[in-house]
Design a protein around this motif. Sequence first.
Motif, PDB file in Angstrom:
ATOM      1  N   MET A  78      45.236  44.620  43.444  1.00 36.95           N
ATOM      2  CA  MET A  78      44.879  44.958  42.113  1.00 36.95           C
ATOM      3  C   MET A  78      45.668  46.318  41.898  1.00 36.95           C
ATOM      4  O   MET A  78      46.097  46.607  40.489  1.00 36.95           O
ATOM      5  CB  MET A  78      43.517  45.322  42.258  1.00 36.95           C
ATOM      6  N   ALA A  79      45.860  47.292  42.713  1.00 41.67           N
ATOM      7  CA  ALA A  79      46.507  48.663  42.455  1.00 41.67           C
ATOM      8  C   ALA A  79      47.910  48.308  42.175  1.00 41.67           C
ATOM      9  O   ALA A  79      48.433  48.917  41.157  1.00 41.67           O
ATOM     10  CB  ALA A  79      46.659  49.523  43.848  1.00 41.67           C
ATOM     11  N   LEU A  80      48.711  47.349  42.576  1.00 47.07           N
ATOM     12  CA  LEU A  80      50.093  46.987  42.183  1.00 47.07           C
ATOM     13  C   LEU A  80      50.074  46.725  40.549  1.00 47.07           C
ATOM     14  O   LEU A  80      50.868  47.020  39.886  1.00 47.07           O
ATOM     15  CB  LEU A  80      50.462  45.638  43.129  1.00 47.07           C
ATOM     16  N   LEU A  81      49.121  45.554  40.330  1.00 48.71           N
ATOM     17  CA  LEU A  81      49.010  45.277  38.984  1.00 48.71           C
ATOM     18  C   LEU A  81      48.556  46.427  37.761  1.00 48.71           C
ATOM     19  O   LEU A  81      49.353  46.646  37.073  1.00 48.71           O
ATOM     20  CB  LEU A  81      47.974  44.311  38.766  1.00 48.71           C
ATOM     21  N   VAL A  82      47.698  47.309  38.415  1.00 46.18           N
ATOM     22  CA  VAL A  82      47.222  48.258  37.343  1.00 46.18           C
ATOM     23  C   VAL A  82      48.687  49.407  37.203  1.00 46.18           C
ATOM     24  O   VAL A  82      48.801  49.672  36.210  1.00 46.18           O
ATOM     25  CB  VAL A  82      46.178  49.051  38.044  1.00 46.18           C
ATOM     26  N   THR A  83      49.180  49.640  38.353  1.00 47.75           N
ATOM     27  CA  THR A  83      50.228  50.543  38.195  1.00 47.75           C
ATOM     28  C   THR A  83      51.467  49.866  37.454  1.00 47.75           C
ATOM     29  O   THR A  83      52.027  50.849  36.693  1.00 47.75           O
ATOM     30  CB  THR A  83      50.848  50.667  39.838  1.00 47.75           C
ATOM     31  N   GLY A  84      51.841  48.526  37.710  1.00 46.65           N
ATOM     32  CA  GLY A  84      52.711  48.158  36.854  1.00 46.65           C
ATOM     33  C   GLY A  84      52.494  48.079  35.321  1.00 46.65           C
ATOM     34  O   GLY A  84      53.399  48.298  34.462  1.00 46.65           O
ATOM     35  N   ILE A  85      51.227  47.855  35.049  1.00 48.17           N
ATOM     36  CA  ILE A  85      50.860  47.983  33.730  1.00 48.17           C
ATOM     37  C   ILE A  85      51.053  49.391  32.994  1.00 48.17           C
ATOM     38  O   ILE A  85      51.329  49.390  32.198  1.00 48.17           O
ATOM     39  CB  ILE A  85      49.428  47.296  33.577  1.00 48.17           C
ATOM     40  N   ALA A  86      50.556  50.341  33.970  1.00 47.50           N
ATOM     41  CA  ALA A  86      50.772  51.677  33.449  1.00 47.50           C
ATOM     42  C   ALA A  86      52.106  52.040  33.363  1.00 47.50           C
ATOM     43  O   ALA A  86      52.337  53.000  32.399  1.00 47.50           O
ATOM     44  CB  ALA A  86      50.213  52.674  34.498  1.00 47.50           C
ATOM     45  N   GLN A  87      52.985  51.514  34.071  1.00 46.54           N
ATOM     46  CA  GLN A  87      54.625  51.904  33.987  1.00 46.54           C
ATOM     47  C   GLN A  87      55.115  51.142  32.718  1.00 46.54           C
ATOM     48  O   GLN A  87      56.428  51.385  32.669  1.00 46.54           O
ATOM     49  CB  GLN A  87      55.061  51.648  35.163  1.00 46.54           C
ATOM     50  N   GLY A  88      54.474  50.149  32.143  1.00 48.83           N
ATOM     51  CA  GLY A  88      54.978  49.416  31.256  1.00 48.83           C
ATOM     52  C   GLY A  88      56.063  48.319  31.540  1.00 48.83           C
ATOM     53  O   GLY A  88      56.793  47.970  30.868  1.00 48.83           O
ATOM     54  N   ARG A  89      55.701  47.854  32.777  1.00 48.32           N
ATOM     55  CA  ARG A  89      56.728  46.918  33.115  1.00 48.32           C
ATOM     56  C   ARG A  89      56.133  45.517  32.815  1.00 48.32           C
ATOM     57  O   ARG A  89      55.154  45.118  32.411  1.00 48.32           O
ATOM     58  CB  ARG A  89      56.781  46.980  34.710  1.00 48.32           C
ATOM     59  N   THR A  90      57.370  44.515  32.584  1.00 48.25           N
ATOM     60  CA  THR A  90      57.155  43.349  32.546  1.00 48.25           C
ATOM     61  C   THR A  90      56.755  42.437  33.554  1.00 48.25           C
ATOM     62  O   THR A  90      57.499  42.502  34.697  1.00 48.25           O
ATOM     63  CB  THR A  90      58.687  42.683  31.847  1.00 48.25           C
ATOM     64  N   LEU A  91      55.570  42.086  33.616  1.00 47.20           N
ATOM     65  CA  LEU A  91      54.790  41.351  34.936  1.00 47.20           C
ATOM     66  C   LEU A  91      54.478  40.047  34.816  1.00 47.20           C
ATOM     67  O   LEU A  91      54.463  39.541  33.744  1.00 47.20           O
ATOM     68  CB  LEU A  91      53.655  42.503  35.045  1.00 47.20           C
ATOM     69  N   ARG A  92      54.514  39.372  36.137  1.00 45.93           N
ATOM     70  CA  ARG A  92      53.716  38.121  36.010  1.00 45.93           C
ATOM     71  C   ARG A  92      53.029  38.162  37.384  1.00 45.93           C
ATOM     72  O   ARG A  92      53.693  38.446  38.520  1.00 45.93           O
ATOM     73  CB  ARG A  92      54.737  36.763  35.823  1.00 45.93           C
ATOM     74  N   ALA A  93      51.904  37.942  37.372  1.00 44.42           N
ATOM     75  CA  ALA A  93      51.021  38.256  38.618  1.00 44.42           C
ATOM     76  C   ALA A  93      50.781  36.851  39.173  1.00 44.42           C
ATOM     77  O   ALA A  93      50.804  35.770  38.677  1.00 44.42           O
ATOM     78  CB  ALA A  93      49.773  38.671  38.323  1.00 44.42           C
ATOM     79  N   VAL A  94      50.384  36.982  40.527  1.00 47.07           N
ATOM     80  CA  VAL A  94      50.049  35.554  41.328  1.00 47.07           C
ATOM     81  C   VAL A  94      49.137  36.084  42.442  1.00 47.07           C
ATOM     82  O   VAL A  94      49.202  37.057  42.817  1.00 47.07           O
ATOM     83  CB  VAL A  94      51.521  35.207  41.990  1.00 47.07           C
ATOM     84  N   THR A  95      48.252  35.052  42.507  1.00 46.08           N
ATOM     85  CA  THR A  95      47.325  35.001  43.400  1.00 46.08           C
ATOM     86  C   THR A  95      47.596  33.994  44.557  1.00 46.08           C
ATOM     87  O   THR A  95      47.514  32.847  44.034  1.00 46.08           O
ATOM     88  CB  THR A  95      45.897  35.073  42.957  1.00 46.08           C
ATOM     89  N   VAL A  96      47.415  34.277  45.706  1.00 45.98           N
ATOM     90  CA  VAL A  96      47.614  33.131  46.799  1.00 45.98           C
ATOM     91  C   VAL A  96      46.420  32.733  47.528  1.00 45.98           C
ATOM     92  O   VAL A  96      45.562  33.666  47.922  1.00 45.98           O
ATOM     93  CB  VAL A  96      48.869  33.500  47.851  1.00 45.98           C
ATOM     94  N   ASP A  97      45.756  31.708  47.211  1.00 45.02           N
ATOM     95  CA  ASP A  97      44.699  30.997  47.962  1.00 45.02           C
ATOM     96  C   ASP A  97      45.146  30.256  49.000  1.00 45.02           C
ATOM     97  O   ASP A  97      45.827  29.073  48.981  1.00 45.02           O
ATOM     98  CB  ASP A  97      43.714  30.287  46.906  1.00 45.02           C
ATOM     99  N   HIS A  98      44.700  30.589  50.257  1.00 46.85           N
ATOM    100  CA  HIS A  98      45.250  29.983  51.567  1.00 46.85           C
ATOM    101  C   HIS A  98      44.440  28.776  51.630  1.00 46.85           C
ATOM    102  O   HIS A  98      44.713  27.982  52.872  1.00 46.85           O
ATOM    103  CB  HIS A  98      45.104  30.929  52.650  1.00 46.85           C
ATOM    104  N   GLY A  99      43.431  28.534  51.253  1.00 46.20           N
ATOM    105  CA  GLY A  99      42.448  27.323  51.307  1.00 46.20           C
ATOM    106  C   GLY A  99      41.687  27.375  52.438  1.00 46.20           C
ATOM    107  O   GLY A  99      41.055  26.440  53.110  1.00 46.20           O
ATOM    108  N   LEU A 100      41.296  28.654  52.966  1.00 43.19           N
ATOM    109  CA  LEU A 100      40.332  29.191  54.016  1.00 43.19           C
ATOM    110  C   LEU A 100      38.981  29.457  53.720  1.00 43.19           C
ATOM    111  O   LEU A 100      38.156  29.156  54.577  1.00 43.19           O
ATOM    112  CB  LEU A 100      41.064  30.008  54.841  1.00 43.19           C
ATOM    113  N   ARG A 101      38.740  29.940  52.599  1.00 45.45           N
ATOM    114  CA  ARG A 101      37.406  30.291  51.966  1.00 45.45           C
ATOM    115  C   ARG A 101      37.114  29.434  50.635  1.00 45.45           C
ATOM    116  O   ARG A 101      37.929  29.714  49.590  1.00 45.45           O
ATOM    117  CB  ARG A 101      37.271  31.602  51.771  1.00 45.45           C
TER     118      ARG A 101
END
Length: 365
Positions: free
Chosen positions: A1-24
């Motif tokens: 989340m910190a990466l995402l918030v920092t990138g948004i604050a810096q005005g960067r063009t972003l694409r986010a990804v979540t990895v679900d390992h299928g364990l929970r």
Amino acid sequence: MALLVTGIAQGRTLRAVTVDHGLRPEAAEEADQVAAFCDGAEVPHDTLQLHLEDGADLQARARQARYAALTEWARAHDLPVVLLGHTADDVAETLLMRLARGTGIDGLARMPARSGTAPTFVRPFLDLTRQRLRDHLTDLGIGWIEDPSNDDSRFERVRIRQHMQALDLDPLPLARSASALAEASRSLDLRAHDLAQCNLSVDGPDVLMPLDAVRHLLETEREQLRRLLAGAMAWIADRPRGPDLARLLGALEGEDRKWTLAGCLGTRERDALRLTREAGTCPPPELGADIWDRWHIDGPVSPTTSVGALGEDIARTPWRESGLPRASLLATPAIREQGELIAAPLAGMANGYGARLRGAPKPFT
């Protein structure tokens, strides 16, 4: 989340990804929460679904699968850079884990801030602690999700983390030590590169090192000899592990004339140490391929043409004319048509074929 918030604050063009390992089972809902946050911030979001089985080496297997999935995802979306959230805590924990295993300088060095190509993985938070990032998110009124596996003491990293907390160890000084070790590792690599230019030579598929140089480095710079041998063996076959190299240095101090290690055959000749590919560890033959092992094959290749190790078919070649030892030629490419040997380019039986080494022409180039 910190990466995402920092990138948004810096005005960067972003694409986010979540990895679900299928364990929970909860992981899918957590991914949906991240997706909802991204939707509100107008950041595209993807969830990568993996299917890992619980069991031995779970964290290592998860890491390998995660990096592979992230690489494929980044390439699919033409993303040159992937940001990762590793912190000084991760660096400190890795340092202590590897110290407990007796790891050498390279293994103790801090993970690089940048690694890989297509994509490049960038770790911008290596000098920050997890707590500092949490405090920053708290100040912004933004929550985050804690992975319960971070408290699962089955995992070595978690146990190290718990010991650090019990001993009130600050991760930042440990991370600085790992950073200093990374600088030392780079300096040693530069020295090894210079020594390689003077002491390593390539003879066909093999690497040669004068025995005088071996003896001198055994007495004066064992770490550099270890690096030279590791680089040469990785170029020939596989990179040896630390214990393998320790056994090799012991063999060099003794009177053994031949030994095998990490896919390599070492031979003490009159004036030189020769390292060559061990024939028995070569990959199996491949049909219709112009690339095999570390070789590129020049010449006509049909779907029924196979390329593999020369092996005992060496008896059907004028191999002595090559000037190379028989043991060295056993692991070189042979071209066969429906199982019958038709060419062995390095063993004096070209028949219109050639074989050249792929990649760097010699170690440490």
